[in-house]
Design a protein around this motif. Sequence first.
Motif, PDB file in Angstrom:
ATOM      1  N   ARG A  92       4.480  -1.480 -25.310  1.00  0.00           N
ATOM      2  CA  ARG A  92       5.543   0.043 -24.683  1.00  0.00           C
ATOM      3  C   ARG A  92       4.784  -0.100 -22.768  1.00  0.00           C
ATOM      4  N   PRO A  93       3.301  -0.751 -22.696  1.00  0.00           N
ATOM      5  CA  PRO A  93       3.297  -1.326 -20.860  1.00  0.00           C
ATOM      6  C   PRO A  93       4.106  -2.162 -20.445  1.00  0.00           C
ATOM      7  N   LEU A  97       7.117  -1.965 -17.651  1.00  0.00           N
ATOM      8  CA  LEU A  97       6.779  -3.284 -16.558  1.00  0.00           C
ATOM      9  C   LEU A  97       7.902  -4.075 -16.541  1.00  0.00           C
ATOM     10  N   PHE A 197       8.352   4.611 -13.703  1.00  0.00           N
ATOM     11  CA  PHE A 197       7.080   3.862 -15.078  1.00  0.00           C
ATOM     12  C   PHE A 197       6.549   4.937 -15.479  1.00  0.00           C
ATOM     13  N   LEU A 201       6.615   5.269 -19.946  1.00  0.00           N
ATOM     14  CA  LEU A 201       5.268   4.596 -20.659  1.00  0.00           C
ATOM     15  C   LEU A 201       4.942   5.881 -21.569  1.00  0.00           C
ATOM     16  N   HIS A 202       5.531   6.938 -21.763  1.00  0.00           N
ATOM     17  CA  HIS A 202       4.560   8.556 -21.853  1.00  0.00           C
ATOM     18  C   HIS A 202       5.952   9.373 -22.042  1.00  0.00           C
TER      19      HIS A 202
END
Length: 382
Positions: A92-93, A97, A197, A201-202
């Motif tokens: 996922r990161p 990105l 971002f 991400l979250h």
Amino acid sequence: MMTTANEDSAGQPAAVVAHVAGVSPAPVVVDEAAATTPQETLVRLCATILAVLIAYTCALAEALIVPILLAILLGLMFAPLVRGLERWRVPRPLGALVAITIAIAAAAGAFFALAAPARTWIARMPRALEHLQSALRDLRRPLQAASEATRELGKLANMGGSEPMQVVDSSSGVLSQLASTAPTVLAGALVVLFLTFLFLLHGDALLRKFVTLAPHLRAKRDLVQATRQAQHELSLYMITITLINLALGLATAGALALLHVPDPLLWGGLAALMNYAPFIGPLLTACVLAVAGFAEFTTPLHALAAPAAFLGLHLVEGQLVTPHLVGRRLALDPVMVFLALVVLGWVWGVAGLLLAVPLMSCAKIIAGRSEHGYTVATLLSH
């Protein structure tokens, strides 16, 4: 017996007496305004005051709220891409990105494509203003007698005559202003990218927190489905509108190039950007093209050809292309769109004009998928 009957009739309700007499009772009319309690009036007054305070707070906190809203929209738009990459075993990161890299590449490509024409226009601005002044002088010539009479009246009233318009070399001033605002714009862009971002991400973790607050299992399932479908529809809508605006910008640039208007790519980029704000955006673009036409050409027919070409392309886009690609399901009510443009334009200026329609589309999609959002979805629907 007569006295007893009279007493009984006087003691009964009017409806019973009318029924005994064989007469239909008159309908009872309830005054809803009179039925409003003081508590309800107080609640409405407090709601109105709260709405005004929220609007005033949003106007004061523009530098804080606008980047957050823009980041939320970008996060919703790129969420399906990140989720699709995650299904392909991409962390996922890394997927977040990749989405941020695509956004940066698109913004950088648009900036570098428009930077050179904008710099050329700024350098040519003094000569263009001189041409514009000459064209306006020719248009004012039929009214010159009335202007002279007005000037004489102003002299009699000790107001003085109007001074002739002077052309000032403003290219250096514009460049200095752009240089002074560049750090602020860059800082805002970095904040938007970082927040986007974080949302990518979250976002799922934040959604799980909201799911835990739902009262029962069905509400939890409905919340997850509504959020997923809203993300998909909003992403598809934003991508479609962006492609339509890009096609309109390229078509406008091509038409202006055929009309020999200098820097057609600059005006095409302006048309694509301002098309995010219906009604007001195309009108402003047509006005800017009219000013640019009179600044570049001497004849009014040639000068007005540029805005006429843009308005023709915008008519085709607004009446044929967008309704066919977007569809009636995501169409917004024109009155509500105009009100949103007026309110958000007053609160946030140009940023509000550009964010009004995406925010309304997001609100309509989420309201249509929520349990208690029928009223909002109905008001926003076409």
